[in-house]
Design a protein around this motif. Structure first.
Motif, short mmCIF file in Angstrom:
data_model
loop_
_atom_site.label_atom_id
_atom_site.label_comp_id
_atom_site.label_asym_id
_atom_site.label_seq_id
_atom_site.Cartn_x
_atom_site.Cartn_y
_atom_site.Cartn_z
N TRP A 151 1.65 -0.21 7.74
CA TRP A 151 3.03 0.26 7.61
C TRP A 151 4.01 -0.86 7.32
N ASP A 152 3.76 -2.04 7.90
CA ASP A 152 4.72 -3.14 7.72
C ASP A 152 4.59 -3.84 6.37
N HIS A 153 3.83 -3.22 5.48
CA HIS A 153 3.74 -3.69 4.10
C HIS A 153 4.11 -2.61 3.09
N VAL A 154 4.25 -1.38 3.56
CA VAL A 154 4.52 -0.28 2.62
C VAL A 154 5.71 0.60 2.99
N ASP A 155 6.26 0.45 4.18
CA ASP A 155 7.32 1.36 4.61
C ASP A 155 8.59 1.25 3.78
N GLY A 156 8.77 0.14 3.10
CA GLY A 156 9.96 -0.01 2.26
C GLY A 156 9.86 0.65 0.90
N ILE A 157 8.68 1.14 0.53
CA ILE A 157 8.50 1.65 -0.83
C ILE A 157 9.41 2.84 -1.11
N ALA A 158 9.35 3.86 -0.27
CA ALA A 158 10.11 5.09 -0.53
C ALA A 158 11.62 4.83 -0.62
N PRO A 159 12.23 4.12 0.34
CA PRO A 159 13.67 3.87 0.20
C PRO A 159 14.02 2.99 -1.00
N LEU A 160 13.14 2.07 -1.37
CA LEU A 160 13.42 1.24 -2.55
C LEU A 160 13.40 2.07 -3.82
N ARG A 161 12.58 3.12 -3.84
CA ARG A 161 12.51 3.98 -5.03
C ARG A 161 13.81 4.77 -5.23
N GLU A 162 14.62 4.85 -4.21
CA GLU A 162 15.92 5.50 -4.35
C GLU A 162 16.90 4.62 -5.12
N HIS A 163 16.59 3.34 -5.24
CA HIS A 163 17.49 2.38 -5.89
C HIS A 163 16.94 1.83 -7.21
N PHE A 164 15.61 1.78 -7.34
CA PHE A 164 15.00 1.16 -8.51
C PHE A 164 13.95 2.09 -9.12
N ASP A 165 13.73 1.96 -10.43
CA ASP A 165 12.66 2.68 -11.12
C ASP A 165 11.40 1.83 -11.00
N LEU A 166 10.55 2.17 -10.05
CA LEU A 166 9.43 1.31 -9.68
C LEU A 166 8.09 1.94 -10.03
N THR A 167 7.18 1.09 -10.48
CA THR A 167 5.77 1.46 -10.61
C THR A 167 5.02 0.76 -9.49
N ILE A 168 4.27 1.54 -8.71
CA ILE A 168 3.60 0.99 -7.53
C ILE A 168 2.12 0.80 -7.82
N TYR A 169 1.67 -0.45 -7.68
CA TYR A 169 0.26 -0.81 -7.84
C TYR A 169 -0.32 -1.08 -6.45
N GLY A 170 -1.59 -0.74 -6.26
CA GLY A 170 -2.21 -1.04 -4.98
C GLY A 170 -3.69 -0.74 -5.00
N PRO A 171 -4.38 -1.08 -3.91
CA PRO A 171 -5.84 -0.96 -3.88
C PRO A 171 -6.32 0.49 -3.98
N LYS A 172 -7.18 0.75 -4.93
CA LYS A 172 -7.73 2.09 -5.10
C LYS A 172 -8.41 2.57 -3.83
N ALA A 173 -9.07 1.65 -3.12
CA ALA A 173 -9.81 2.02 -1.91
C ALA A 173 -8.89 2.53 -0.80
N GLU A 174 -7.59 2.21 -0.88
CA GLU A 174 -6.65 2.63 0.16
C GLU A 174 -5.57 3.55 -0.40
N ALA A 175 -5.82 4.14 -1.56
CA ALA A 175 -4.82 5.00 -2.20
C ALA A 175 -4.42 6.16 -1.29
N GLU A 176 -5.38 6.74 -0.61
CA GLU A 176 -5.08 7.88 0.26
C GLU A 176 -4.20 7.46 1.43
N GLN A 177 -4.47 6.29 2.00
CA GLN A 177 -3.69 5.82 3.14
C GLN A 177 -2.27 5.43 2.71
N ILE A 178 -2.14 4.84 1.54
CA ILE A 178 -0.81 4.41 1.07
C ILE A 178 -0.02 5.61 0.56
N GLY A 179 -0.66 6.43 -0.25
CA GLY A 179 -0.06 7.70 -0.66
C GLY A 179 1.05 7.62 -1.67
#
Length: 254
Positions: free
Chosen positions: A58-86
Protein backbone atom coordinates in the motif's frame (compact mmCIF):
# COMPACT_ATOMS: atom_id res chain seq x y z
CA UNK A 1 20.28 13.60 -19.32
CA UNK A 2 18.03 12.68 -16.42
CA UNK A 3 17.23 14.35 -13.12
CA UNK A 4 15.91 12.40 -10.14
CA UNK A 5 13.94 14.31 -7.53
CA UNK A 6 13.64 12.46 -4.19
CA UNK A 7 10.54 13.39 -2.22
CA UNK A 8 9.99 12.30 1.42
CA UNK A 9 6.56 10.77 1.94
CA UNK A 10 4.66 9.12 4.79
CA UNK A 11 6.97 8.29 7.71
CA UNK A 12 9.98 6.76 5.98
CA UNK A 13 9.09 6.46 2.28
CA UNK A 14 10.58 8.21 -0.70
CA UNK A 15 8.64 9.13 -3.82
CA UNK A 16 10.88 9.55 -6.85
CA UNK A 17 10.26 11.86 -9.79
CA UNK A 18 12.28 10.92 -12.85
CA UNK A 19 12.73 13.74 -15.37
CA UNK A 20 14.24 13.45 -18.86
CA UNK A 21 15.66 16.92 -19.45
CA UNK A 22 16.11 16.20 -23.17
CA UNK A 23 12.52 15.29 -24.03
CA UNK A 24 10.72 16.76 -21.02
CA UNK A 25 9.04 13.45 -20.18
CA UNK A 26 8.40 12.90 -16.47
CA UNK A 27 7.62 9.69 -14.57
CA UNK A 28 7.21 8.58 -10.99
CA UNK A 29 8.79 5.54 -9.38
CA UNK A 30 6.00 4.29 -7.09
CA UNK A 31 3.35 6.53 -5.56
CA UNK A 32 3.34 6.22 -1.77
CA UNK A 33 1.27 9.33 -1.07
CA UNK A 34 -0.25 11.93 -3.39
CA UNK A 35 0.07 15.28 -1.51
CA UNK A 36 3.89 15.48 -1.32
CA UNK A 37 4.15 14.38 -4.96
CA UNK A 38 1.61 16.96 -6.07
CA UNK A 39 3.40 19.69 -4.12
CA UNK A 40 6.77 18.73 -5.58
CA UNK A 41 5.43 18.60 -9.13
CA UNK A 42 3.89 22.04 -8.69
CA UNK A 43 7.10 23.53 -7.28
CA UNK A 44 9.22 21.94 -10.01
CA UNK A 45 6.77 22.68 -12.80
CA UNK A 46 6.61 19.03 -13.84
CA UNK A 47 3.74 16.96 -15.21
CA UNK A 48 4.25 13.20 -14.89
CA UNK A 49 2.79 10.93 -17.56
CA UNK A 50 3.88 7.52 -16.21
CA UNK A 51 4.23 5.66 -12.93
CA UNK A 52 6.59 2.70 -12.71
CA UNK A 53 5.46 0.52 -9.79
CA UNK A 54 7.86 -1.87 -8.03
CA UNK A 55 5.39 -3.91 -5.96
CA UNK A 56 1.88 -3.99 -4.53
CA UNK A 57 2.34 -2.83 -0.93
CA UNK A 58 0.00 0.00 0.00
CA UNK A 59 2.78 2.45 0.82
CA UNK A 60 3.94 2.26 -2.80
CA UNK A 61 0.61 2.39 -4.62
CA UNK A 62 -1.92 4.31 -2.51
CA UNK A 63 -1.09 7.57 -4.26
CA UNK A 64 -1.98 6.28 -7.73
CA UNK A 65 -5.74 6.90 -7.69
CA UNK A 66 -5.60 10.47 -6.32
CA UNK A 67 -2.74 11.36 -8.68
CA UNK A 68 -4.88 10.23 -11.63
CA UNK A 69 -7.33 12.97 -10.71
CA UNK A 70 -4.62 15.52 -11.56
CA UNK A 71 -2.51 13.90 -14.30
CA UNK A 72 -3.07 11.73 -17.40
CA UNK A 73 -1.03 8.76 -16.23
CA UNK A 74 -0.08 5.38 -17.66
CA UNK A 75 0.64 2.92 -14.87
CA UNK A 76 3.31 0.24 -15.38
CA UNK A 77 3.91 -2.54 -12.88
CA UNK A 78 4.71 -6.21 -12.32
CA UNK A 79 2.43 -8.56 -14.19
CA UNK A 80 2.74 -11.07 -11.34
CA UNK A 81 1.09 -8.56 -8.96
CA UNK A 82 -1.43 -7.02 -11.36
CA UNK A 83 -4.37 -8.41 -9.39
CA UNK A 84 -3.05 -7.05 -6.09
CA UNK A 85 -2.29 -3.61 -7.52
CA UNK A 86 -5.47 -3.43 -9.58
CA UNK A 87 -4.61 -0.19 -11.38
CA UNK A 88 -2.06 -1.22 -14.00
CA UNK A 89 -2.43 -0.12 -17.60
CA UNK A 90 0.65 -2.00 -18.77
CA UNK A 91 1.79 -5.21 -17.08
CA UNK A 92 5.53 -5.76 -17.34
CA UNK A 93 7.68 -8.81 -16.81
CA UNK A 94 11.34 -9.17 -15.80
CA UNK A 95 13.64 -8.92 -18.79
CA UNK A 96 11.50 -6.25 -20.43
CA UNK A 97 13.07 -2.96 -21.54
CA UNK A 98 10.84 0.10 -21.30
CA UNK A 99 11.40 3.37 -23.14
CA UNK A 100 11.47 6.54 -21.10
CA UNK A 101 12.44 9.89 -22.58
CA UNK A 102 15.58 9.32 -24.59
CA UNK A 103 16.56 6.38 -22.40
CA UNK A 104 15.57 2.90 -21.35
CA UNK A 105 14.61 1.14 -18.13
CA UNK A 106 15.50 -2.52 -17.74
CA UNK A 107 13.07 -4.49 -15.58
CA UNK A 108 14.83 -6.82 -13.11
CA UNK A 109 13.22 -9.64 -11.12
CA UNK A 110 13.72 -9.09 -7.39
CA UNK A 111 11.18 -11.36 -5.66
CA UNK A 112 11.14 -12.13 -1.96
CA UNK A 113 9.92 -8.95 -0.29
CA UNK A 114 6.83 -9.62 -2.38
CA UNK A 115 6.44 -12.49 -4.80
CA UNK A 116 6.45 -10.31 -7.93
CA UNK A 117 8.69 -7.42 -6.87
CA UNK A 118 10.64 -5.78 -9.69
CA UNK A 119 13.36 -3.12 -9.86
CA UNK A 120 14.09 -0.66 -12.66
CA UNK A 121 17.57 0.13 -14.02
CA UNK A 122 18.14 3.28 -16.06
CA UNK A 123 20.67 2.17 -18.65
CA UNK A 124 21.95 5.45 -20.10
CA UNK A 125 22.66 7.04 -16.70
CA UNK A 126 23.26 3.99 -14.50
CA UNK A 127 20.63 4.32 -11.80
CA UNK A 128 18.83 1.59 -9.87
CA UNK A 129 15.34 2.14 -8.52
CA UNK A 130 15.23 -0.79 -6.11
CA UNK A 131 11.92 -0.25 -4.34
CA UNK A 132 11.97 -2.40 -1.21
CA UNK A 133 14.18 -5.17 -2.60
CA UNK A 134 17.44 -3.48 -1.62
CA UNK A 135 18.12 -0.75 0.92
CA UNK A 136 21.30 1.02 1.83
CA UNK A 137 23.04 -1.41 4.21
CA UNK A 138 20.04 -3.76 4.14
CA UNK A 139 17.30 -5.42 2.13
CA UNK A 140 13.54 -5.72 2.34
CA UNK A 141 11.86 -7.95 4.86
CA UNK A 142 11.21 -11.34 3.27
CA UNK A 143 7.41 -11.42 3.37
CA UNK A 144 6.89 -13.82 0.46
CA UNK A 145 10.31 -15.43 -0.02
CA UNK A 146 11.58 -18.02 -0.58
CA UNK A 147 15.16 -17.12 0.40
CA UNK A 148 16.76 -18.68 -2.68
CA UNK A 149 14.70 -16.46 -4.98
CA UNK A 150 15.37 -13.32 -2.94
CA UNK A 151 19.09 -14.06 -2.85
CA UNK A 152 19.05 -14.63 -6.62
CA UNK A 153 17.39 -11.24 -7.10
CA UNK A 154 19.97 -9.48 -4.97
CA UNK A 155 22.76 -11.14 -6.94
CA UNK A 156 21.21 -9.74 -10.13
CA UNK A 157 21.38 -6.27 -8.62
CA UNK A 158 24.94 -6.89 -7.45
CA UNK A 159 25.98 -7.50 -11.06
CA UNK A 160 25.16 -3.90 -12.02
CA UNK A 161 28.07 -1.43 -12.35
CA UNK A 162 29.70 -0.11 -9.18
CA UNK A 163 29.02 3.49 -10.26
CA UNK A 164 25.25 2.84 -10.33
CA UNK A 165 23.31 5.36 -8.24
CA UNK A 166 21.01 3.51 -5.82
CA UNK A 167 17.59 4.86 -4.87
CA UNK A 168 15.41 2.89 -2.44
CA UNK A 169 11.84 3.02 -1.21
CA UNK A 170 12.64 3.95 2.41
CA UNK A 171 15.06 5.85 4.62
CA UNK A 172 16.41 2.95 6.67
CA UNK A 173 20.18 3.44 6.44
CA UNK A 174 20.97 4.09 10.09
CA UNK A 175 18.80 1.29 11.47
CA UNK A 176 20.22 -1.08 8.87
CA UNK A 177 23.70 0.08 9.73
CA UNK A 178 23.24 -0.75 13.39
CA UNK A 179 22.50 -4.35 12.44
CA UNK A 180 25.19 -4.54 9.77
CA UNK A 181 27.76 -3.48 12.34
CA UNK A 182 26.95 -6.56 14.43
CA UNK A 183 27.88 -8.70 11.42
CA UNK A 184 30.96 -6.74 10.36
CA UNK A 185 32.20 -4.73 13.36
CA UNK A 186 35.65 -4.17 11.82
CA UNK A 187 34.49 -3.35 8.28
CA UNK A 188 36.07 0.07 7.74
CA UNK A 189 33.92 0.88 4.72
CA UNK A 190 30.79 0.08 6.73
CA UNK A 191 31.86 2.21 9.68
CA UNK A 192 32.60 5.11 7.32
CA UNK A 193 29.22 4.73 5.67
CA UNK A 194 27.43 4.77 9.04
CA UNK A 195 29.31 7.91 10.03
CA UNK A 196 28.44 9.53 6.70
CA UNK A 197 24.77 8.59 7.06
CA UNK A 198 24.60 10.01 10.58
CA UNK A 199 26.07 13.30 9.34
CA UNK A 200 23.56 13.41 6.49
CA UNK A 201 20.63 12.85 8.87
CA UNK A 202 21.99 15.37 11.38
CA UNK A 203 22.12 17.94 8.58
CA UNK A 204 18.55 17.21 7.50
CA UNK A 205 19.55 15.41 4.32
CA UNK A 206 18.57 11.94 3.07
CA UNK A 207 21.19 9.19 3.06
CA UNK A 208 20.23 8.32 -0.51
CA UNK A 209 21.27 7.99 -3.21
CA UNK A 210 24.39 5.99 -2.60
CA UNK A 211 26.44 3.94 -5.02
CA UNK A 212 26.04 0.26 -5.64
CA UNK A 213 29.81 -0.08 -5.38
CA UNK A 214 29.67 1.18 -1.80
CA UNK A 215 26.84 -1.24 -1.04
CA UNK A 216 28.90 -4.15 -2.33
CA UNK A 217 31.51 -3.29 0.29
CA UNK A 218 29.18 -2.55 3.20
CA UNK A 219 25.82 -4.30 2.83
CA UNK A 220 25.90 -7.79 4.40
CA UNK A 221 22.88 -8.91 2.36
CA UNK A 222 24.85 -8.48 -0.86
CA UNK A 223 27.69 -10.57 0.59
CA UNK A 224 25.91 -13.69 1.84
CA UNK A 225 28.33 -15.80 -0.21
CA UNK A 226 31.37 -14.45 1.64
CA UNK A 227 32.82 -16.65 4.36
CA UNK A 228 33.11 -13.80 6.86
CA UNK A 229 29.35 -13.18 6.80
CA UNK A 230 28.62 -16.87 7.33
CA UNK A 231 31.12 -17.11 10.20
CA UNK A 232 29.50 -14.14 11.93
CA UNK A 233 26.29 -16.18 11.97
CA UNK A 234 27.96 -19.40 13.11
CA UNK A 235 27.77 -21.01 9.66
CA UNK A 236 30.50 -22.51 7.49
CA UNK A 237 29.62 -20.59 4.34
CA UNK A 238 29.07 -23.65 2.17
CA UNK A 239 25.47 -22.64 1.38
CA UNK A 240 24.97 -18.93 0.57
CA UNK A 241 21.19 -19.35 0.54
CA UNK A 242 21.26 -20.66 4.11
CA UNK A 243 23.53 -17.79 5.07
CA UNK A 244 21.18 -15.27 3.49
CA UNK A 245 18.14 -16.83 5.23
CA UNK A 246 19.93 -16.75 8.59
CA UNK A 247 21.01 -13.16 7.99
CA UNK A 248 17.47 -12.05 7.18
CA UNK A 249 16.10 -13.88 10.25
CA UNK A 250 18.72 -12.25 12.45
CA UNK A 251 17.75 -8.81 11.11
CA UNK A 252 14.06 -9.55 11.74
CA UNK A 253 14.88 -10.32 15.36
CA UNK A 254 17.35 -7.47 15.84
Amino acid sequence: MFKIHQIPALETNFALILECTTTGEVALIDAPDAPPILNACKELGLTPSKIFVTHHHWDHVDGIAPLREHFDLTIYGPKAEAEQIGQLDIEVEPGTTLEFGNGHLNVIATPGHTFGHIAYFLVEQPTLFAGDALFSLGCGRMFDGPPDQMWAGLKRLRELPDATQLYCGHEYTLSNGAFAQTIGPTNKALLARIEQAQTQIDNGRPTLPTTLGNEKLTNPFLRADQIGIAQALGLDGSNPVATFAALRKAKDQF
